[in-house]
Design a protein around this motif. Sequence first.
Motif, short mmCIF file in Angstrom:
data_model
loop_
_atom_site.label_atom_id
_atom_site.label_comp_id
_atom_site.label_asym_id
_atom_site.label_seq_id
_atom_site.Cartn_x
_atom_site.Cartn_y
_atom_site.Cartn_z
N ILE A 23 0.85 -1.21 0.00
CA ILE A 23 0.00 0.00 0.00
C ILE A 23 0.88 1.25 0.00
O ILE A 23 0.66 2.19 -0.77
N ALA A 24 1.93 1.24 0.84
CA ALA A 24 2.82 2.40 0.94
C ALA A 24 3.53 2.68 -0.38
O ALA A 24 3.93 3.82 -0.64
N SER A 25 3.69 1.66 -1.21
CA SER A 25 4.43 1.85 -2.47
C SER A 25 3.55 2.45 -3.58
O SER A 25 4.04 2.78 -4.65
N LEU A 26 2.23 2.56 -3.32
CA LEU A 26 1.32 3.01 -4.38
C LEU A 26 0.92 4.48 -4.18
O LEU A 26 0.46 4.85 -3.11
N GLN A 30 -3.34 4.93 0.67
CA GLN A 30 -2.82 5.41 1.95
C GLN A 30 -3.29 4.45 3.05
O GLN A 30 -4.49 4.17 3.15
N LEU A 31 -2.35 3.95 3.84
CA LEU A 31 -2.73 3.11 4.98
C LEU A 31 -3.14 4.03 6.12
O LEU A 31 -2.40 4.97 6.45
N ALA A 42 -0.35 -5.33 16.53
CA ALA A 42 -1.03 -4.17 15.93
C ALA A 42 -0.20 -2.91 16.17
O ALA A 42 0.02 -2.11 15.26
N GLN A 43 0.29 -2.75 17.40
CA GLN A 43 1.07 -1.55 17.75
C GLN A 43 2.34 -1.46 16.92
O GLN A 43 2.70 -0.39 16.41
N ARG A 44 3.02 -2.61 16.76
CA ARG A 44 4.30 -2.63 16.03
C ARG A 44 4.10 -2.15 14.58
O ARG A 44 4.82 -1.29 14.09
N GLU A 48 5.21 1.52 12.74
CA GLU A 48 6.06 1.56 11.54
C GLU A 48 5.49 2.50 10.48
O GLU A 48 6.24 3.14 9.75
N TYR A 49 4.16 2.58 10.41
CA TYR A 49 3.54 3.40 9.35
C TYR A 49 2.83 4.63 9.92
O TYR A 49 2.12 5.32 9.19
#
Length: 367
Positions: A23-26, A30-31, A42-44, A48-49
């Motif tokens: 998703i981040a590459s497109l 947007q995540l 979930a937190q980790r 990261e994003y």
Amino acid sequence: MTEKLRFGIVGCGVIGPIHAQAIASLPDAQLVAVTDINPEKAQRLADEYAVKPYTTLAEMLAGEQLDVVNICTPSGRHGEQVCQVMRSGRHVIVEKPMEISHAAIEQMLRVQQESGVKLAVISQHRFDPASLQVHDLVEEQAFGRLVLGNAIVPWWRSQAYYDSGAWRGTWQLDGGGVLMNQSIHSIDLLQWFMGPVRSIYAYTDTLAHHMETEDVAVAVLRFENGALGTIAATTSAYPGVTTRIEIFGAKGSAVIEDDNLSYLHLAREDAQEIGAYGIAHERIETRSASFAEGSYKKSKKAAAAGSTAQNPAALSFRGHALQIADMIRAIREDGTPVVDGQAARRPVEIILGIYESARTHKEVTLP
Ligand SMILES: NC(=O)c1ccc[n+]([C@@H]2O[C@H](COP(=O)([O-])OP(=O)(O)OC[C@H]3O[C@@H](n4cnc5c(N)ncnc54)[C@H](O)[C@@H]3O)[C@@H](O)[C@H]2O)c1
């Protein structure tokens, strides 16, 4: 400028982070949130994003403006979660297998019809250049009459892999072993190239792992077009060897090895007619070597770096990115994703047919 589509991910284990990367590459995506019943996971991923973590799907659906939800949870949870998302009016991308039973798949297709949202099921190898090339050639009838199609998946998964999640290798949540989990990609490609399967005879067994479901399987197939086929798959082939998909026809043959086209020979490209006993041996070697050299080197390199034949986490996000981009196209154009629910049910039906044949020792005919 068109607004980015807003994505949420459910399931932050092995494959959830690959969806996040894709998703981040497109540029069009947007995540915005992630969910896992395990709050640390979930937190980790959320950290990261820089997105919001949730521990239930219901809370994420209520708390966020989302266009698409990606379901990356154990396979036997897909149906219930996909239906929950579709009923909330959001589009869904769900990991393979779509689900693990006929009843769950029927229910998903029904809810999709009622809700009118789009449903895509991950089968990222359909977007590999080699798969697209072979499929285009099949459509052009470049192989002539198809006679034989084989999918060979001699992979390795350790006992530690099966022990790493309580759902792995169970009938209830994995829905099967090497067929339903690992080989579904190759089975999907095989039937995409060869056409629908009409009947199946199969053996399965569990020979080298402590698990409920099969770690080795063989099946013989009759396709609707009359061609024959085989599937041979295992997660007990140490250290994990090249996946092969072979397509043979009266006017051409193709072999895909570890996602690369390692052999292609079409009669229409032959300058002179091939003799009654086939192509001369030296010519086969020259011809196939020019295709195979690159892929052999690549597969040696992949083996060194770890490929999915050996390691489930050695997965590039690129195929997923192409498939998510295809879903964005379908949403924007109000079209259909390349692998929609109807397309994704086929490999599952073949696998369920294999299980039935192995259980009953009878030939199984697909509807
Ligand atoms: N396309 C591919 O190449 C590929 C590769 C690996 C896995 N998969 C598929 O992805 C799915 C997940 O596999 P995985 O290997 O990532 O599994 P995993 O066990 O590593 O991750 C699953 C995650 O889902 C979470 N989870 C379980 N139930 C949940 C619920 N009700 N709500 C929210 N979160 C929940 C778990 O805590 C876990 O973190 C499976 O269907 C598998 O077949 C696809």
